[in-house]
Structure formats: structure tokens, C-alpha cells
Design a protein around this motif. Structure first.
Motif, short mmCIF file in Angstrom:
data_model
loop_
_atom_site.label_atom_id
_atom_site.label_comp_id
_atom_site.label_asym_id
_atom_site.label_seq_id
_atom_site.Cartn_x
_atom_site.Cartn_y
_atom_site.Cartn_z
N TRP A 113 -31.28 11.29 -12.05
CA TRP A 113 -29.98 10.90 -12.60
C TRP A 113 -30.03 10.93 -14.12
O TRP A 113 -29.12 11.44 -14.78
N PHE A 114 -31.12 10.38 -14.73
CA PHE A 114 -31.24 10.37 -16.19
C PHE A 114 -31.38 11.79 -16.75
O PHE A 114 -30.85 12.10 -17.82
N TYR A 115 -32.12 12.65 -16.03
CA TYR A 115 -32.28 14.03 -16.47
C TYR A 115 -30.92 14.73 -16.55
O TYR A 115 -30.63 15.45 -17.51
N ALA A 116 -30.10 14.52 -15.54
CA ALA A 116 -28.78 15.14 -15.51
C ALA A 116 -27.91 14.63 -16.66
O ALA A 116 -27.22 15.41 -17.33
N LYS A 117 -27.94 13.32 -16.90
CA LYS A 117 -27.15 12.74 -17.99
C LYS A 117 -27.60 13.28 -19.34
O LYS A 117 -26.78 13.66 -20.18
N LYS A 118 -28.94 13.32 -19.53
CA LYS A 118 -29.49 13.78 -20.81
C LYS A 118 -29.13 15.23 -21.10
O LYS A 118 -28.87 15.60 -22.25
N ASN A 119 -29.09 16.06 -20.05
CA ASN A 119 -28.84 17.49 -20.23
C ASN A 119 -27.40 17.89 -19.91
O ASN A 119 -27.10 19.08 -19.81
N ASN A 120 -26.55 16.88 -19.72
CA ASN A 120 -25.12 17.12 -19.48
C ASN A 120 -24.89 18.05 -18.28
O ASN A 120 -24.14 19.02 -18.35
N ILE A 121 -25.59 17.73 -17.18
CA ILE A 121 -25.47 18.52 -15.95
C ILE A 121 -24.86 17.65 -14.86
O ILE A 121 -25.28 16.51 -14.66
N LYS A 122 -23.88 18.18 -14.17
CA LYS A 122 -23.31 17.51 -13.00
C LYS A 122 -23.64 18.34 -11.78
O LYS A 122 -22.90 19.27 -11.42
N PRO A 123 -24.78 18.07 -11.11
CA PRO A 123 -25.21 18.95 -10.01
C PRO A 123 -24.23 18.95 -8.84
O PRO A 123 -23.67 17.91 -8.49
#
Length: 356
Positions: free
Chosen positions: A74-84
């Protein structure tokens, strides 16, 4: 990378054995409809010519695995602005990611079997953990919309019965299987008239000791004819057990064989024996049957499911007398028509679940 068409794939613990086979098959079958971020062990290395695959290396270890399952995706997605678009876990457990579609590939059979293990006995503690504690990690982040994929119908039935998972949320999808050539130039040294082959790890539920006991019960008149050929190293614990039982001349430790060497060995043996009690799939059953090799196996649901219609299969309860009789019947070399398994699902169905 198109950041709204990304699929996260949790595969940080898949670096050997059956788990690695699953990851390799997944990579080979990946569709072109999405971008895939594959989270893998930091020591793993994969090569691919597919432009829609990106690998992310993650530190190995239990605490790292827990951190990624419960927080880091979840943090990785937030940090990299990704919405899988979806989260795929190829390693049994759900991950924390609210709002995202999630597919979990379950291939650990111990929690779903009927076998009981003791925390008191040192040799059984690992299995007791997988039986009684590991289900917490499998289902601790459970949501009703999570879709599970298993390899056999017995695991689906057990999930529904033991953990009350909705059957509509469980798909049975068989791994890929292609019958392999045995033309490798490798020929194992066969020293016995009846050569029993068992390519398996040393886990207790593989029931090597059961075959040891069968050999001992066969009696001195015929015992010298029988050899038990194992893909284990000569210094393993089972070698000590063979000496203790006085059957060391009947047990051959072939060492860790390459895949091609295992395939070549089938044709040189009298039969595959498969006494194991727990398997999420049972690939050696298909490998041997598609080569026309006789099989003696435990009467389990997965054996019935995979090779129940194979002419060369002797499927019997794990009792010494019928097994001894079946083993001695192999004194005459037998070859059966090569079996062609027909499965109604494949990796294409797995990727359809992602797309839906």
C-alpha cells in the motif's frame, strides 16, 4: 508505465521448488493487457523479453514478508502514485490493500488436509505450525470479494468446508503441463530387478518410511530384488534410518537431480511410487503417466483426480500388505499406453479473472 493499468504481483518467497515453478509459469503466461510489477526475493534474477513486466526486489526474511503483506504494498503504491487494477498473491496469503481487486493463488496443502501434527514432537512442529497457525496468515486480511485459485478440487472442497469460503470465489486452475522428452543421455545406474522411483523431498508426509517398512516386510527371499531410488543426498536423515532398519542395500540415494535427469529416470525404473499423504497437485504423477510408467500410489483425492483413469495406476490404501504385493508384481517389466491428461482450465483462465 501506465499507472492506472498496473497489476501488483506478490512473489517474494518464491525462489525454489514448486513455488518457483508457479512463478515461472505465471511469467510465461502473462497477458499483454496490463503492466505487471512483480515483487520478488532480493537474490532472485529473472530474464524476460516482455516489455510489460517490471521486477522489484524485496529483502528476504519472515519479518520482511509480513511487512510487505500488511503494509508495504500500500505504501509503495502511494509513494509511486500508482493505483493498481489488481493485486495478485502467488504465495498463499492475502495482502493489505483496501479497494483493489485481489486474487490469491493457494498452493500450500497442509492447512487443508486431515493429517494432524504435534507441537510437542520436534519433528512435527513445522507441520503443526502450517496446520494450525499458518491459516491465520492466509485469512487474516480476508475480504469477501477476494478470489482464490487452487490447483485441485479437493483443496477447493476443503476450503469451503473448513474455512467457509464461498465456492463461487474459488477457481480450480491446473498448472501448465507439457510431457518432457527423456532423450538427455542420462541413464541412472539401476542395481535392482524392481526399481521404485520416488522424486520427492524429505518431508514427513511424503511417507518414505512407509516404503522402508514395506521393503523390510517383503522378506529375505525377495527383498534383494527391490531397490528404492530417491532424489535425496546420501547424507540425509533417511539414510541413517535405512541403516537402522537393515535395508541400506535396498535404498539408493541419487542426490539432487536436474529436471531433465528426473524425466530420463522414469523410463529406467520399474514404477513410480507415490505414498505421500499431502499434495496440492502431484506433478510426478503426470510426469510418469504420460511416459507409460506404472504407478503405485496412496488412495488420496489428488491421486484420483489426476490419474484415476490411467491404466497403469494402482491406487491403494496406505497398508503394508497390499503395497508389498503390488511392488512384487513389478518383477515383470510393464509399459502402459501413455496417458494424456485433459484439463478444462489453464493460466488463460487465471488472467481472465484479473481482467473481469
Amino acid at each position: 508505465m501506465c499507472r492506472d493499468n498496473v497489476v501488483f504481483v506478490s512473489a517474494t518467497s518464491l525462489f525454489s521448488g514448486g513455488g518457483l515453478t508457479i512463478l515461472n509459469q505465471f511469467l510465461e503466461s502473462i497477458d499483454e493487457n496490463h503492466q505487471y510489477l512483480i515483487f520478488i526475493d532480493d537474490n532472485a534474477h529473472f530474464e524476460t523479453n516482455k516489455s510489460n513486466i517490471t521486477f522489484v526486489n524485496v529483502k528476504r526474511g519472515v519479518w520482511s514478508r509480513l511487512k510487505w503483506d500488511y503494509f508495504s504494498y500500500w505504501f509503495y503504491a502511494k509513494k509511486n502514485n500508482i493505483k493498481p487494477k489488481a493485486i495478485v498473491s502467488l504465495q498463499n496469503t492475502c495482502v493489505f490493500f483496501p479497494g483493489a481487486k485481489q486474487i490469491v493463488y493457494l498452493h500450500q496443502g497442509i492447512p487443508f488436509s486431515n493429517t494432524e501434527w504435534s507441537f510437542i514432537k520436534r519433528s512435527e512442529r513445522k507441520y503443526a505450525f502450517y496446520k494450525h497457525v499458518y491459516p491465520f496468515f492466509i485469512f487474516s486480511l480476508y475480504r469477501r470479494d477476494i478470489h482464490y485459485v487452487v490447483q485441485t478440487t479437493w483443496m477447493k472442497a476443503s476450503m469451503m468446508e473448513r474455512f467457509s469460503i464461498d465456492g463461487e470465489k474459488i477457481s480450480v486452475i491446473k498448472p501448465s503441463f507439457v510431457s518432457s522428452s527423456t532423450e538427455t543421455g542420462y541413464f541412472p545406474n539401476i542395481e535392482h530387478e524392481i526399481a521404485l522411483f520416488y522424486p520427492a523431498s524429505e518431508e514427513l508426509f511424503k511417507n518414505h518410511r512407509f516404503i522402508f517398512e514395506c521393503i523390510r516386510k517383503i522378506g529375505s527371499k525377495n527383498r534383494h530384488k527391490v531397490g528404492f531410488y530417491l532424489t535425496l543426498e546420501p547424507d540425509c536423515e533417511l539414510s541413517k534410518k535405512a541403516v537402522e532398519m537393515g535395508i541400506e542395500s535396498n535404498v539408493v540415494f541419487m542426490g539432487n537431480l536436474k529436471f531433465s535427469e528426473v524425466q530420463a529416470s522414469y523410463k529406467c525404473m520399474s514404477a513410480l511410487v507415490f505414498p505421500t499423504s499431502i499434495e496440492s497437485y502431484g506433478l510426478p504423477l503426470l510426469e510418469a503417466s504420460t511416459k507409460g510408467v506404472p504407478i503405485i500410489c496412496n488412495n488420496t483425492k489428488f491421486c484420483q483426480e489426476l490419474i484415476g483413469s490411467y491404466d497403469g495406476a494402482t491406487i491403494i490404501e496406505l497398508e503394508h500388505e497390499p503395497w508389498c504385493k503390488a511392488i512384487l508384481s513389478l518383477s515383470k517389466k510393464q509399459v502402459f499406453p501413455e496417458y494424456t491428461p485433459t484439463f478444462q482450465s489453464s493460466w488463460l483462465d487465471f488472467f481472465d479473472i484479473i481482467t473481469k
